[in-house]
Design a protein around this motif. Structure first.
Motif, PDB file in Angstrom:
ATOM      1  N   GLN A   1      -6.264  -1.226  -6.448  1.00 42.55           N
ATOM      2  CA  GLN A   1      -6.284   0.021  -5.675  1.00 42.55           C
ATOM      3  C   GLN A   1      -5.588   1.145  -6.439  1.00 42.55           C
ATOM      4  O   GLN A   1      -6.045   2.294  -6.426  1.00 42.55           O
ATOM      5  CB  GLN A   1      -5.600  -0.179  -4.317  1.00 42.55           C
TER       6      GLN A   1
ATOM      7  N   THR B   1       0.812  -1.217   0.000  1.00 43.59           N
ATOM      8  CA  THR B   1       0.000   0.000   0.000  1.00 43.59           C
ATOM      9  C   THR B   1       0.849   1.272   0.000  1.00 43.59           C
ATOM     10  O   THR B   1       0.588   2.172  -0.804  1.00 43.59           O
ATOM     11  CB  THR B   1      -1.004  -0.004   1.161  1.00 43.59           C
TER      12      THR B   1
ATOM     13  N   MET C   1      -3.389  -4.714  -4.943  1.00 41.39           N
ATOM     14  CA  MET C   1      -2.687  -3.429  -4.996  1.00 41.39           C
ATOM     15  C   MET C   1      -2.880  -2.749  -6.350  1.00 41.39           C
ATOM     16  O   MET C   1      -3.124  -1.539  -6.415  1.00 41.39           O
ATOM     17  CB  MET C   1      -1.200  -3.632  -4.710  1.00 41.39           C
TER      18      MET C   1
ATOM     19  N   LYS D   1      -7.895   2.412  -9.166  1.00 41.07           N
ATOM     20  CA  LYS D   1      -8.972   3.201  -8.559  1.00 41.07           C
ATOM     21  C   LYS D   1      -8.482   4.588  -8.156  1.00 41.07           C
ATOM     22  O   LYS D   1      -9.125   5.600  -8.440  1.00 41.07           O
ATOM     23  CB  LYS D   1      -9.535   2.475  -7.348  1.00 41.07           C
ATOM     24  N   ARG D   2      -7.332   4.641  -7.488  1.00 42.89           N
ATOM     25  CA  ARG D   2      -6.795   5.934  -7.038  1.00 42.89           C
ATOM     26  C   ARG D   2      -6.441   6.840  -8.216  1.00 42.89           C
ATOM     27  O   ARG D   2      -6.727   8.034  -8.197  1.00 42.89           O
ATOM     28  CB  ARG D   2      -5.550   5.729  -6.169  1.00 42.89           C
TER      29      ARG D   2
ATOM     30  N   ASP E   1       0.755   4.171  -2.773  1.00 47.44           N
ATOM     31  CA  ASP E   1       0.480   5.557  -2.396  1.00 47.44           C
ATOM     32  C   ASP E   1       1.573   6.492  -2.917  1.00 47.44           C
ATOM     33  O   ASP E   1       1.282   7.585  -3.411  1.00 47.44           O
ATOM     34  CB  ASP E   1       0.382   5.703  -0.877  1.00 47.44           C
TER      35      ASP E   1
END
Length: 100
Positions: free
Chosen positions: A69, A8, A66, A72-73, A12
């Motif tokens: 995610q 994560t 991951m 999506k981000r 990020d």
């Protein structure tokens, strides 16, 4: 990273690097963040070299989550940017990693 890498924060970091400045974050000078990013996950390769089929399967599943995610981000960042950002993602391996 190794088997214990937390995916994560890696995800990020790449999202932040690619979108910094384009959506009005602090320090915005009117310039977008990095034009290209590279996110490398070594743990799956390590599990293969160690012959650990179960761990490789579990790590592939974790990478799959991951990447979901990440997509999506980045999609959210595109939407928030009102057209200022556009992302393309390429997922590839640098070599095959047979376990047996």
């Amino acid at each position: 990273g190794d088997y214990h890498t937390n995916l994560t924060p890696k995800m990020d970091t790449i999202v932040d690097a690619l979108s910094w400045g384009a959506t009005g974050e602090s320090g915005d000078q009117g310039e977008a963040g990095s034009r290209m990013g590279f996110l490398h996950v070594k743990a799956v390769d390590d599990a293969s070299h160690d012959g650990n089929v179960d761990l490789k399967r579990d790590l592939i599943a974790a990478v799959d989550v991951m990447v979901g995610q990440l997509v999506k981000r980045l999609w959210e960042k595109e939407r928030e940017s009102n057209g200022a950002l556009k992302y393309y993602i390429c997922c590839t391996g640098d070599h095959s990693t047979p376990v047996e």
